[in-house]
Design a protein around this motif. Structure first.
Motif, PDB file in Angstrom:
ATOM      1  N   ARG A 163       0.831  -1.209   0.000  1.00  0.00           N
ATOM      2  CA  ARG A 163       0.000   0.000   0.000  1.00  0.00           C
ATOM      3  C   ARG A 163       0.863   1.255   0.000  1.00  0.00           C
ATOM      4  O   ARG A 163       0.541   2.247  -0.654  1.00  0.00           O
ATOM      5  CB  ARG A 163      -0.942  -0.009   1.216  1.00  0.00           C
ATOM      6  CG  ARG A 163      -2.000  -1.103   1.154  1.00  0.00           C
ATOM      7  CD  ARG A 163      -3.144  -0.859   2.128  1.00  0.00           C
ATOM      8  NE  ARG A 163      -2.718  -0.821   3.521  1.00  0.00           N
ATOM      9  CZ  ARG A 163      -2.644  -1.885   4.312  1.00  0.00           C
ATOM     10  NH1 ARG A 163      -2.934  -3.083   3.831  1.00  0.00           N
ATOM     11  NH2 ARG A 163      -2.281  -1.770   5.575  1.00  0.00           N
ATOM     12  N   GLY A 210      -7.284  -1.614   1.640  1.00  0.00           N
ATOM     13  CA  GLY A 210      -6.778  -0.591   0.727  1.00  0.00           C
ATOM     14  C   GLY A 210      -5.935  -1.146  -0.400  1.00  0.00           C
ATOM     15  O   GLY A 210      -5.732  -0.470  -1.413  1.00  0.00           O
ATOM     16  N   SER A 295     -12.721   4.862  -4.021  1.00  0.00           N
ATOM     17  CA  SER A 295     -11.261   4.858  -3.819  1.00  0.00           C
ATOM     18  C   SER A 295     -10.557   4.180  -4.988  1.00  0.00           C
ATOM     19  O   SER A 295      -9.471   4.599  -5.398  1.00  0.00           O
ATOM     20  CB  SER A 295     -10.896   4.168  -2.504  1.00  0.00           C
ATOM     21  OG  SER A 295     -11.319   2.819  -2.495  1.00  0.00           O
TER      22      SER A 295
END
Length: 435
Positions: A163, A210, A295
């Protein structure tokens, strides 16, 4: 609905990519293009592109998700683009280390460096290789569970590393057990992976993780048909094209490592077009109640800028080798936009794998579903299916499966209603793929 890459995109690619894909068709053509872009994203040192106030290297995370024996193995051709670079880095660093060791200066000896990092590696080793690398690494695996096994180790949270690396954020590790301390500024890592849906889940864990939104996805679940074997001359010609471009990229890499850092900039008009296109998709997602997916849309904007950088370099290899600065041309911006719009729809399809794998529609099902009204009758579904040469019996099977999996509700005999969540997802998948 067509979920393959448009012919217009292929027609407008830089010549180097046209040659790589010209002899291929369908899914294999798409897989070769995307895996080649992913591979090349790891070998453009000292080049960045500015996007929304930040500068990004070319590195891309790519995941190809498809059933076994569906042609995704063609991605391995892209390794030929990296072969000479990887071997040169390995050889040069190994020779330096051997000389050092022969002089008995073991503590001060430089490490052996790589370009291609194996997926079956410990988290600590990833930190070490990123620390030792001068211009980034790539993990290239045709079986995603090679990487999933490492992610499952208790002592290594590699998901967190990925990430941060996506944004080139500083990463650090300190472990007292083996006196390990690393801090890596602006780490660069590319990922090119393929696997089945069963191999995806251990790697990503959750669509709310994420890490999911940082990947570019190419997903299909087509029926497989027997394909005649290619002739030896066809195979050799295809491999030869990759080796020729591999030679050019080897020379380009050697040139770029000796250059100062250069940031490519988009024109105001180009950035406005990107904002308009990605913003339009973002707003459609929000209006459809799919805020959870925003996102991914935003990070596809970052990936889009990286693809523009890669296309710009490939279009101007000869000029770069002559020391000339390059400018981003509109055709590469337009191509990257069209490619990303399609791949956002693929990501939307992958997202729902985590919620309910049974709710994923096949391409034939999507053809029917997308043309049905919110409320519809059985005969209407059959009429639409006939347009696509799908039989009445198969259509009835689809209807019964949709009812079973809460994709539609049976209101009365022969009358149905779409469920709102699935309607929004599939409708957006269709809109994004068609635009």
């Amino acid at each position: 609905m067509n979920t393959t890459i448009k012919k217009e995109i292929y027609q407008n690619l830089p010549d180097e990519l046209v040659r790589l894909t010209a002899s291929l068709e369908g899914r294999e053509k798409d897989i070769v293009l995307l895996s080649s872009i992913g591979a090349i994203s790891s070998i453009l040192p000292n080049l960045r592109i500015e996007y929304r106030g930040d500068n990004y290297y070319a590195n891309i995370f790519l995941m190809i998700i498809a059933p076994p024996a569906s042609g995704k193995g063609k991605m391995n051709l892209a390794l030929r683009l990296l072969k000479k670079i990887h071997e040169k880095i390995l050889q040069d660093s190994g020779e330096l280390r051997d000389i050092c060791l022969s002089q008995s200066k073991k503590k001060d000896c430089p490490p052996v460096s790589l370009k291609i990092l194996p997926g079956n590696i410990s988290c600590a080793k990833v930190y070490k290789h990123l620390n030792d690398s001068n211009h980034g690494l790539i993990i290239f695996e045709s079986e995603a569970d090679s990487l999933s096994g490492m992610l499952s180790q208790d002592w290594g949270n590699f998901s967190d590393v990925l990430r941060k690396v996506f944004h080139h954020e500083k990463i650090s590790i300190s472990r007292s057990t083996d006196d390990l301390l690393f801090e890596v500024n602006s780490p660069c890592l590319s990922l090119v992976l393929s696997g089945t849906t069963n191999q995806l889940k251990p790697l990503i864990k959750s669509n709310e993780n994420g890490l999911f939104s940082r990947f570019l996805y190419y997903h299909f679940n087509d029926k497989t048909y027997w394909k005649p074997a290619s002739t030896q001359s066809e195979n050799e010609s295809l491999k030869g094209n990759f080796e020729l471009l591999g030679d050019k990229l080897f020379a380009l890499y050697g040139h770029l490592v000796s250059q100062n850092l250069e940031d490519l900039k988009l024109t105001t008009a180009q950035m406005s077009k990107i904002d308009s296109e990605i913003g339009n998709i973002h707003d459609k997602i929000v209006d459809s109640g799919l805020e959870y997916f925003t996102s991914s849309v935003k990070r596809h904007g970052i990936i889009l800028s990286r693809i523009i950088l890669i296309l710009s370099v490939l279009r101007n290899i000869d000029e770069i080798m002559k020391g000339k600065e390059i400018e981003v041309v509109d055709i590469d911006v337009d191509n990257a936009i069209e490619l990303i719009k399609l791949l956002i729809s693929h990501a939307l399809s992958v997202y729902d794998i985590f919620d309910n794998e049974n709710n994923i529609l096949t391409e034939n099902e999507q053809l029917i579903f997308n043309e049905l009204n919110f409320e519809f009758k059985r005969f209407e579904a059959i009429e639409i299916a006939n347009k696509f040469k799908i039989s009445e019996r198969t259509t009835d099977y689809h209807l019964s499966r949709w009812v079973k999996n809460n994709i539609i509700t049976k209101v009365s005999n022969g009358c149905y209603r779409k469920e709102s969540r699935e309607t929004a997802r599939v409708a957006n998948f269709a809109i994004l793929a068609r635009e």
